[in-house]
Scaffold this active site. Structure first.
Site, PDB file in Angstrom:
ATOM      1  N   ARG A   1      81.390   8.924 -18.836  1.00  0.00           N
ATOM      2  CA  ARG A   1      81.188   9.351 -17.225  1.00  0.00           C
ATOM      3  C   ARG A   1      82.710   9.896 -17.169  1.00  0.00           C
ATOM      4  NH1 ARG A   1      78.560   4.412 -16.789  1.00  0.00           N
ATOM      5  NH2 ARG A   1      80.351   3.261 -16.323  1.00  0.00           N
TER       6      ARG A   1
ATOM      7  N   LYS B   1      82.071   9.881   2.920  1.00  0.00           N
ATOM      8  CA  LYS B   1      80.783  10.425   3.432  1.00  0.00           C
ATOM      9  C   LYS B   1      79.651   9.054   3.113  1.00  0.00           C
ATOM     10  CE  LYS B   1      77.664  11.508   0.746  1.00  0.00           C
ATOM     11  NZ  LYS B   1      76.771  12.413  -0.574  1.00  0.00           N
TER      12      LYS B   1
ATOM     13  N   LYS C   1      77.125  17.284   6.885  1.00  0.00           N
ATOM     14  CA  LYS C   1      76.477  17.595   6.008  1.00  0.00           C
ATOM     15  C   LYS C   1      74.834  17.392   6.182  1.00  0.00           C
ATOM     16  CE  LYS C   1      76.260  16.854   0.906  1.00  0.00           C
ATOM     17  NZ  LYS C   1      77.174  16.585  -0.439  1.00  0.00           N
TER      18      LYS C   1
ATOM     19  N   GLU D   1      75.969  12.372   6.474  1.00  0.00           N
ATOM     20  CA  GLU D   1      74.868  13.225   5.992  1.00  0.00           C
ATOM     21  C   GLU D   1      73.419  12.867   6.122  1.00  0.00           C
ATOM     22  OE1 GLU D   1      75.035  12.986   1.541  1.00  0.00           O
ATOM     23  OE2 GLU D   1      73.969  14.647   1.161  1.00  0.00           O
TER      24      GLU D   1
HETATM   25  C1  5MM Z   1      75.382  13.186  -6.372  1.00  0.00           C
HETATM   26  O1  5MM Z   1      74.526  12.658  -5.267  1.00  0.00           O
HETATM   27  C2  5MM Z   1      74.905  12.010  -4.357  1.00  0.00           C
HETATM   28  C3  5MM Z   1      74.015  10.813  -4.345  1.00  0.00           C
HETATM   29  O2  5MM Z   1      74.140  10.205  -5.601  1.00  0.00           O
HETATM   30  P1  5MM Z   1      73.653   8.545  -5.721  1.00  0.00           P
HETATM   31  O3  5MM Z   1      72.228   8.719  -5.503  1.00  0.00           O
HETATM   32  O4  5MM Z   1      74.245   8.415  -7.410  1.00  0.00           O
HETATM   33  O5  5MM Z   1      74.410   7.660  -5.009  1.00  0.00           O
HETATM   34  C4  5MM Z   1      74.439  12.464  -3.016  1.00  0.00           C
HETATM   35  O6  5MM Z   1      75.298  11.749  -1.948  1.00  0.00           O
HETATM   36  C5  5MM Z   1      75.107  14.127  -2.893  1.00  0.00           C
HETATM   37  O7  5MM Z   1      76.255  13.791  -2.717  1.00  0.00           O
HETATM   38  C6  5MM Z   1      74.327  14.716  -1.649  1.00  0.00           C
HETATM   39  O8  5MM Z   1      73.255  14.364  -1.427  1.00  0.00           O
HETATM   40  C7  5MM Z   1      74.441  16.131  -2.036  1.00  0.00           C
HETATM   41  O9  5MM Z   1      73.808  16.433  -3.382  1.00  0.00           O
HETATM   42  P2  5MM Z   1      72.744  17.756  -3.721  1.00  0.00           P
HETATM   43  O10 5MM Z   1      72.525  17.446  -5.223  1.00  0.00           O
HETATM   44  O11 5MM Z   1      71.517  17.618  -3.050  1.00  0.00           O
HETATM   45  O12 5MM Z   1      73.494  18.847  -3.552  1.00  0.00           O
END
Ligand code: 5MM
Length: 333
Positions: free
Chosen positions: A47, A137, A221, A179
């Site tokens: 990671r 966020k 977002k 978001e």
């Molecule tokens: C990386 O994805 C985030 C959520 O991760 P976990 O489920 O592991 O907590 C998520 O918050 C992400 O930042 C947003 O939804 C945008 O991701 P995408 O892949 O839709 O651009």
């Protein structure tokens, strides 16, 4: 209400034209899914390697204004011992932190969820500020299903959680990104996605104003507005652009500092094309750019393949993807 200039300055830095935000806020479990794509076990050292490739990529700062991290990454360092938050700050990239703790079922509302994480949030923000975070966020999840889903009740409770989070963030001099993700998976039409997203955003901004959140120090977002991934008719970039901007004009106050997009499981190419089509519609009341996770990381993961000898190629692929999204955010593709 007296405006907090620190919030305004951070928001302005994050929304610098031609740049976007990298969402590298995968929880450790989701980071494991990324590592699975490159056949590496989900262990702390892998990671760390994954995150180090992202954060140390040469020139990424030309296209990326901020990076959203997860708790375990903002506490982590490069192999050489430099804290990740310092790596980003040294490049002029604003470090951010995901503070929600994921979702739980909303009892009595089948298939709907509410996001957790308000307990001790002020104390957590104080610590994250000391670790270098200047924005945060919180994601809520809205699924479109039969006629009744999402319910008004689930939209309202999630809006209240987002507003409370935003209040606490701003009191800690941290810019909140809110978001409300409208999930792309499903067989809903473009029209249904537009209705649901408009309603969700109207309820959210009404609630943010009721709770006295300073919109000039807050970033939305959002999902792009598009038909569900299993709907018969897929949406063209021009249709996505029109529906998405119509939605924002019906629901997002002009005082909001800016809008960034999640990619939502769309391919990297489609996410970029849709962003480009949105930018081509001309100037809007808010700066609009990207905050993708999967759509930015996928090409980098393919180039890396989990092999040390491919790190340079992986970083080049990452920066190329960010450059394409930068151009798209300006409508120049
Ligand atoms: C990386 O994805 C985030 C959520 O991760 P976990 O489920 O592991 O907590 C998520 O918050 C992400 O930042 C947003 O939804 C945008 O991701 P995408 O892949 O839709 O651009």
């Amino acid at each position: 209400m007296k405006k907090n200039t620190k919030l305004y300055e951070t928001a302005t830095a994050l929304l610098e034209p031609g740049k976007g935000i990298l969402a590298a806020d995968e929880s450790d479990a989701t980071a494991g899914k990324r590592l699975d794509m490159v056949h590496l076990p989900n262990e702390p050292e892998h990671r760390r390697d994954f995150r180090e490739i992202l954060f140390t990529a040469p020139d990424i700062e030309k296209y990326v204004s901020g990076v959203i991290m997860y708790d375990s990454s903002i506490r982590n360092s490069t192999k050489d011992g430099m804290p990740f938050a310092d790596v980003l700050t040294a490049k002029g990239i604003v470090p951010g932190i995901k503070v929600d703790l994921g979702v739980r079922d909303l009892e009595g509302f089948k298939g709907e969820v509410v996001t957790q994480g308000l307990d001790n949030l002020a104390e957590r923000f104080a610590e994250y500020y000391d670790l270098g975070a200047r924005f945060a966020k919180w994601r809520s999840v809205i699924t479109i299903d039969e006629d009744e889903t999402p319910t008004e009740q689930s939209l309202k409770i999630n809006a209240i959680m987002l507003a409370r989070y935003a209040q606490i963030a701003q009191a800690a001099d941290i810019v909140p990104i809110v978001e409300p993700e409208v999930i792309h998976a499903g067989d809903h039409s473009l029209e249904r996605a537009e209705l649901v997203t408009t309603k969700a955003l109207q309820i959210l901004f009404q609630t943010l104003l009721e709770y006295r959140v300073d919109l000039s120090g807050l970033i939305l977002k959002s999902s792009m507005v598009l038909a569900g991934d299993s709907y018969s008719d897929q949406t063209s970039p021009e249709e996505v652009a029109q529906a998405t901007l119509r939605t924002f004009h019906m629901s997002v106050p002009h005082a909001c500092a800016g809008i960034v997009f999640l990619s939502g499981g769309q391919s990297p190419e489609r996410s970029t094309q849709n962003l480009n089509a949105i930018a081509k519609m001309g100037e809007q009341p808010w700066p609009i750019t990207f905050s993708f996770s999967r759509a930015i990381e996928e090409p980098m993961l393919k180039a890396w393949g989990g092999k040390p000898e491919n790190v340079q190629a992986a970083q080049e692929a990452l920066v190329k993807t960010c450059e394409q999204n930068s151009l798209a955010s300006l409508g120049k593709l």
